[in-house]
Design an enzyme around this catalytic site. Sequence first.
Site, short mmCIF file in Angstrom:
data_model
loop_
_atom_site.label_atom_id
_atom_site.label_comp_id
_atom_site.label_asym_id
_atom_site.label_seq_id
_atom_site.Cartn_x
_atom_site.Cartn_y
_atom_site.Cartn_z
CG HIS A 274 14.47 35.24 50.01
ND1 HIS A 274 14.87 36.43 50.56
CD2 HIS A 274 13.37 34.83 50.71
CE1 HIS A 274 14.04 36.76 51.54
NE2 HIS A 274 13.13 35.80 51.66
CG ASP B 246 15.79 34.16 57.46
OD1 ASP B 246 14.55 34.08 57.37
OD2 ASP B 246 16.46 35.10 56.97
#
Length: 964
Positions: free
Chosen positions: A215, A289
């Site tokens: 992230h 993702d």
Amino acid sequence: MKYFVLLLLFVSQISLSQKNRRTEQSVWVDSVYNQMSFDERVGQLFMVAAYSNKDTVHTNAIDKLITNYKIGGLIFFQGGPYRQAKLTNQFQAKSKLPMFIGIDAEWGLAMRLDSVNRFPWNMTLGAIQNNKLIEKVGEEYGKQSKRMGIHFNFAPVLDINTNPLNPIIGNRSFGEDKFNVTEKALALMKGVQREGVFATGKHFPGHGATETDSHHTLPMVNFTKERIEDVEFYPYKKLFKEGLASVMVAHLNVPSLEPRENYPSSISYNIVTNILQKQLGFEGLIFTDALNMKGASNFKQPGEIDLEAFLAGNDILLFAENVPVALEKICVAYQDTIITEERFAHSVKKILQFKYKAGLDKYKPIDTKNLSKDVNPIDNNALQYELYENATTVLRNEESILPIKDIENENIAYVKLGDDGNSAFLNTLKQYTEVTEISEPNIDTLLLKLETYTKVIVGFHKADGAWKKHDFKAEELAKLDAIAKRKKVILDVFAKPYSLLPITDFTNIEGLIVSYQNTDVSQIVSGQLIFGAFEAKGKLPVSINTSFSVGDGLKTEKLDVLGFTAPENVGVNSTILSKIDKIAQKAIDAKMTPGAQILVARKGKVIYQKSFGYHTYDNLIKVKNSDVYDVASLTKMISTLPNLMQLYDKNKVELDTKLGKMLPLFNDSDKKNITFKDLLSHQARLQAWVPFYKETLDKDQKPSEKYYRKLPDSQFSLQVADSLFIRNDYHDTIMNTIAKSKLLPKKEYKYSDFTFIILKEYLEKTTHQSLNVLSYGNFFKPLGMNNTLYNPLQKIAKDRIPPTEIDTYFRYQNIQGHVHDMEAAMEGGVAGHAGIFSNAIDVAKMMQMYLQKGKYAGKEYFSEATFNTFNTCHFCSEGNRRGLGFDKQQLPGTSGPTCGCASMSSFGHTGFTGTMAWADPEQELVYIFLSNRTFPDSNKPNTLSKENIREDIQKIIYEAIIKG
């Protein structure tokens, strides 16, 4: 031959049906694709983030993407079930072609939505050995998602967490063993997809060994190709063979698979196309993702990263940051033949195929009626108990410290570490025996406070968040070490197993339990394990340094003690059982009683334990499960009777033993030939009772100074009430009065308190111990009935004892903490027929011991034969329903204490203050009802009895038993 032909015909019909469906799918896909504009086709590639907890600005932005850019799907994040369903319907109504709805729900919808039951993390599930339970979890995920109009659940996580310090996977992984991860993921996938929802394996090619969070940055996976193929790819290969619908590709730097430096795996053609599709043969949908994650967005700008991801071979571009720019980039690439029509059609048609499989060719809006109830089915609670019972793992059990037995010889302390709640755990421990919480920041002072305790349970409680830190603080480790060096310790870790990494020496920790999460259910389950309500079954899914390896986990002994679970786990319908609430509230609203405690147990498990109302009608103090009531005549069954059964078991008394032999006082009376059997059956021709207190009042009907004092002394030491003490020798007057009382003319069933007043005298003369000491030592202490006692004010705070009456005829005061029964009060609060104070869980322990025919927690209190003798209705043929000391179900055509639905082998007792304890061996049921219906005036009409409140509740219990 005939059957073989029929089988072939059946198989051929199935094959033909499947072929027809495939043909219909192909026709629909081609038809829709051919009717779509180019922009509509491109729009199908995008799955955009949506939230149901944001404002109209967000909603309008999604509306615009649907209307103007024809996006193909939404991935929902934070919000709530009803809000999300409402938004889904709104968004789908604007879409020409129904959209995919996806969600990251690795441990169920609660990962993203409020007001939804949370399932355990994957690592907790990884400790479970029964994979059928994992499949059941997958089914529940699938049902939740399907009810919410969700087509893709981005689970299971296939990452093998070989790095204990992994900052982003950790508890999201099933563990570090590829075989265990694969088995669990496969079971979860089967459950999800069986419900018609698509599962998504992630994060390809494997995120388990990383040291950074994708992230925020691009994590490195520095393994050889051979190692990755052997370990990280292993679960993918197995799940592909079993029909995994989709895969999510991670943002990782994997040099052995992608030689370009710092090149994300999500946009690597070699990884997505050559390896995932060609080498591994995956034909399902491929998601990136989230493209807003820094592992991808740091590499290329919005739009560019989307194009690169599509060129790499991904089908669906997840969480695109700028759809208009990305769409334009892809259109230009198509025009410039960088993207071929074949490549383009491959992904779009695959998306349409899955939309057909999802039933979007016949789309229906979500029905929001009963939505909350449907996504939170009651049986989910039962499954939670099953999961934690199977996951909780024992890693050390030196000197068989687990389970704790012989509690009468233990003095147990509890010390909390960690910064999260512990009430469910501590309350559960206290259900079994007295456990004292010791809280002290200073180590030396703490050790001093712990000096007298035989065992110390240390609970490490950390907030239940998958990404939260679960580390011990330095001062906590120091405290644990100091305690463990001096005391026998059970450490229970309500956190990820990796929290144990800083502990290098476990030698001084006799008992070690990993409970994985700090939920209420995990705390309740772990508390039960410590006292043996079930055996430990869990196995560690990861290793802890060199101390513990994957697969470690000890079995512990199961004791026959009461446990706690959801009703469905013992064959009871919780929806029906919940009707008890309404009946209890009816009693309170109609002022039949100020409050009540109600408990139901089945098959050794408490499934209902609630308190209602207040101590009094002024509604100041709410009734709690820990409060103690004057249980009145339940005393006969809780205190006097079990002691008599022990004497009988030891052949100290027989059924035909005469009263004159038992007590010389009766040798010269007309009662000398009454048998022990007749006494206990209430057919000894004894008077029901005598108001003994009246003889001790003066002419003004107040306690006479001849018999009472306001302050105790050597001659007046028996306390009757506050500031009221009776002369010690009045007991002799009571016994002589009974001895001289007239016998009833006919030998038949007539309930009498005299029976147990006499039997208390017999017990004390025979054992040379007072009944309160006898009952405490023989039963209350070893059974863990720590809230069961005579004269409770000696131990229990007054505000935990609901009052029974405002006495205006004898003691002239509020009766609270002193026994209501007048004769028992005149005995100093200790009598054979009344005087016990207790709570529902303690009474249930005694009833469970009876139900188990004299056995509890591995100890035999009396033989099965003795119990059977006392629980026999010896005179049913003569119209007497009673057993020996026990009350029994009413005989046909007569009134009685039960709902009439209990079995004839059932037994129990009721009490004047509004109490009832009943057990049924045939249904393995225990039912307890405690109240103070006598407050404020015991002479008022007994509407609790007249309205059949206790009986109606018992009837509900039997109706709730699931048949078959």
